[in-house]
Write a protein that holds these residues in place. Structure first.
Motif, mmCIF file in Angstrom:
data_model
loop_
_atom_site.group_PDB
_atom_site.id
_atom_site.type_symbol
_atom_site.label_atom_id
_atom_site.label_comp_id
_atom_site.label_asym_id
_atom_site.label_seq_id
_atom_site.Cartn_x
_atom_site.Cartn_y
_atom_site.Cartn_z
ATOM 1 N N ASP A 253 103.964 -20.118 86.333
ATOM 2 C CA ASP A 253 104.444 -20.110 84.948
ATOM 3 C C ASP A 253 105.065 -21.466 84.623
ATOM 4 O OD1 ASP A 253 105.411 -19.594 82.457
ATOM 5 O OD2 ASP A 253 106.808 -18.013 83.049
ATOM 6 N N ASP A 254 104.456 -22.162 83.689
ATOM 7 C CA ASP A 254 104.963 -23.487 83.305
ATOM 8 C C ASP A 254 106.126 -23.410 82.323
ATOM 9 O OD1 ASP A 254 103.114 -25.001 84.787
ATOM 10 O OD2 ASP A 254 101.570 -24.625 83.289
ATOM 11 N N GLY A 255 106.371 -22.212 81.807
ATOM 12 C CA GLY A 255 107.432 -22.081 80.810
ATOM 13 C C GLY A 255 106.922 -22.417 79.420
ATOM 14 N N PRO A 256 107.738 -22.135 78.415
ATOM 15 C CA PRO A 256 107.300 -22.358 77.029
ATOM 16 C C PRO A 256 107.175 -23.832 76.666
ATOM 17 C CG PRO A 256 109.608 -21.726 77.084
ATOM 18 C CD PRO A 256 109.103 -21.602 78.481
ATOM 19 N N LEU B 16 98.609 -31.246 80.098
ATOM 20 C CA LEU B 16 97.166 -31.402 80.286
ATOM 21 C C LEU B 16 96.890 -32.580 81.218
ATOM 22 C CD1 LEU B 16 94.233 -30.736 79.655
ATOM 23 C CD2 LEU B 16 94.430 -32.067 77.544
ATOM 24 N N GLU B 17 97.554 -33.696 80.965
ATOM 25 C CA GLU B 17 97.365 -34.885 81.809
ATOM 26 C C GLU B 17 97.840 -34.627 83.240
ATOM 27 O OE1 GLU B 17 99.457 -37.880 79.650
ATOM 28 O OE2 GLU B 17 97.832 -38.212 78.208
ATOM 29 N N GLN B 18 98.926 -33.881 83.367
ATOM 30 C CA GLN B 18 99.475 -33.550 84.693
ATOM 31 C C GLN B 18 98.443 -32.785 85.531
ATOM 32 O OE1 GLN B 18 102.948 -30.989 84.446
ATOM 33 N NE2 GLN B 18 102.483 -30.069 86.432
ATOM 34 N N THR C 147 91.972 -23.594 85.866
ATOM 35 C CA THR C 147 92.405 -22.672 84.806
ATOM 36 C C THR C 147 93.455 -23.330 83.916
ATOM 37 O OG1 THR C 147 91.977 -20.761 86.225
ATOM 38 C CG2 THR C 147 93.419 -20.400 84.342
ATOM 39 N N LYS C 148 94.381 -24.051 84.551
ATOM 40 C CA LYS C 148 95.437 -24.740 83.790
ATOM 41 C C LYS C 148 94.837 -25.817 82.882
ATOM 42 C CE LYS C 148 99.387 -23.305 86.039
ATOM 43 N NZ LYS C 148 100.613 -22.781 85.416
ATOM 44 N N VAL C 149 93.903 -26.581 83.424
ATOM 45 C CA VAL C 149 93.268 -27.643 82.632
ATOM 46 C C VAL C 149 92.538 -27.029 81.435
ATOM 47 C CG1 VAL C 149 91.418 -29.383 82.616
ATOM 48 C CG2 VAL C 149 93.055 -29.318 84.505
ATOM 49 N N TYR D 257 95.520 -27.677 73.282
ATOM 50 C CA TYR D 257 95.530 -28.984 72.601
ATOM 51 C C TYR D 257 94.522 -28.990 71.447
ATOM 52 C CZ TYR D 257 95.649 -34.049 71.986
ATOM 53 O OH TYR D 257 95.798 -35.308 71.455
ATOM 54 N N THR D 258 93.328 -28.459 71.726
ATOM 55 C CA THR D 258 92.273 -28.399 70.707
ATOM 56 C C THR D 258 92.703 -27.526 69.531
ATOM 57 O OG1 THR D 258 90.600 -28.648 72.441
ATOM 58 C CG2 THR D 258 89.834 -27.850 70.305
ATOM 59 N N LEU D 259 93.294 -26.377 69.844
ATOM 60 C CA LEU D 259 93.764 -25.465 68.790
ATOM 61 C C LEU D 259 94.837 -26.131 67.931
ATOM 62 C CD1 LEU D 259 94.077 -21.990 70.574
ATOM 63 C CD2 LEU D 259 92.549 -22.556 68.683
ATOM 64 N N HIS D 260 95.733 -26.826 68.599
ATOM 65 C CA HIS D 260 96.827 -27.480 67.874
ATOM 66 C C HIS D 260 96.283 -28.564 66.936
ATOM 67 C CE1 HIS D 260 101.028 -28.374 67.195
ATOM 68 N NE2 HIS D 260 100.735 -29.653 67.271
ATOM 69 N N GLU D 261 95.325 -29.323 67.433
ATOM 70 C CA GLU D 261 94.718 -30.370 66.601
ATOM 71 C C GLU D 261 93.969 -29.746 65.417
ATOM 72 O OE1 GLU D 261 94.919 -33.913 66.928
ATOM 73 O OE2 GLU D 261 96.596 -33.107 68.078
#
Length: 255
Positions: free
Chosen positions: A30-33, A44-46, A102-104, A111-115
């Motif tokens: 869980d990466d958190g919110p 994403l880069e990470q 899965t994370k990527v 990211y795509t949705l946000h854009e």
């Protein structure tokens, strides 16, 4: 020689297991919110970085497993232990790969949705800007019925021909982002402001349409009155002329 080789394989496996463990810490369940847009790109880069590191290590893992499996065919008292170590390595490696992939994929989608959401909000706000201008920029002072009718037609057509697909898509994406713990306060504010503005301007547009329709009705009513008055004047004029021609005067007409 066999023992030395066996020991080297175990050491290589141990080294890889430690590396996998380190990467596991970099990819928590869980990466958190997420609260800021930059966090999406950073995460994403990470994970893309870890994904690249995994790709670079893949040949090493494959060769080590291949070598280990070949050694399992050699008579050795440590064969069961080696088999277990190889099985654990393959399992841990595969799980890490799946998790990172899965994370990527997840953060790429986010990211795509946000854009897409940002682009849709921009496009729809540009459309609302034009609608606002059409509602409030016009002045009907001195406009005749034809001009008012044209303005009415323009606003009605502008509102009715605009698809609501983008409007619905904005809130669909917003809901999806919130469901995936990606709730960006700034974007939420923009989305809520857009909703309020959309509803207000549509309300203003319908009021404007009603006003223009009323003005057209007034013009038509006035036109009927003017026509009736002209008809009356024409009739009166004809009557007067007829009387004058017949030398009939008001005093001669019975009261």
């Amino acid at each position: 020689e066999a023992l030395k080789r066996n020991k080297a394989i175990h050491e290589d496996i141990q080294e890889l297991e430690e590396w996998i463990m380190d990467k596991e810490h970099e990819a928590p369940a869980d990466d958190g919110p997420i609260f800021y847009q930059d966090q999406i790109r950073e995460r994403l880069e990470q994970y893309q970085k870890v994904q690249t590191e995994l790709s670079l290590k893949e040949n090493i893992v494959r060769n080590l497993v291949l070598q280990g499996r070949q050694d399992l065919n050699l008579p050795s008292s440590s064969a069961p232990e080696l088999a277990q170590s190889l099985e654990t390595l393959v399992s841990n490696w595969t799980n890490l790969q799946k998790k990172v992939d899965t994370k990527v994929l997840f953060y790429t989608d986010i990211y795509t949705l946000h854009e897409e959401l940002k682009n849709l909000l921009h496009q729809e706000n540009v459309w609302l800007d034009t609608l606002q201008n059409k509602i409030f920029s016009s002045t009907n002072n001195g406009a005749d019925a034809e001009e008012i009718s044209e303005e009415l037609d323009t606003i009605e057509r502008y509102v009715k021909t605009h698809s609501k697909t983008s409007y619905e898509k904005i809130f669909e994406i917003s809901d999806r982002l919130q469901a995936t713990k990606v709730s960006l306060p700034a974007t939420n504010t923009l989305t809520n402001q857009f909703r309020i503005r959309w509803e207000q301007l549509h309300d203003d547009a319908y009021k404007k349409i009603h006003t223009l329709n009323s003005q057209i009705s007034d013009y038509q009513h006035m036109g009927h009155q003017i026509t009736a008055m002209f008809e009356w004047m024409k009739h009166t004029d004809s009557t007067l002329n007829a009387r004058l021609n017949d030398d009939v005067y008001a005093d001669d007409v019975p009261g």
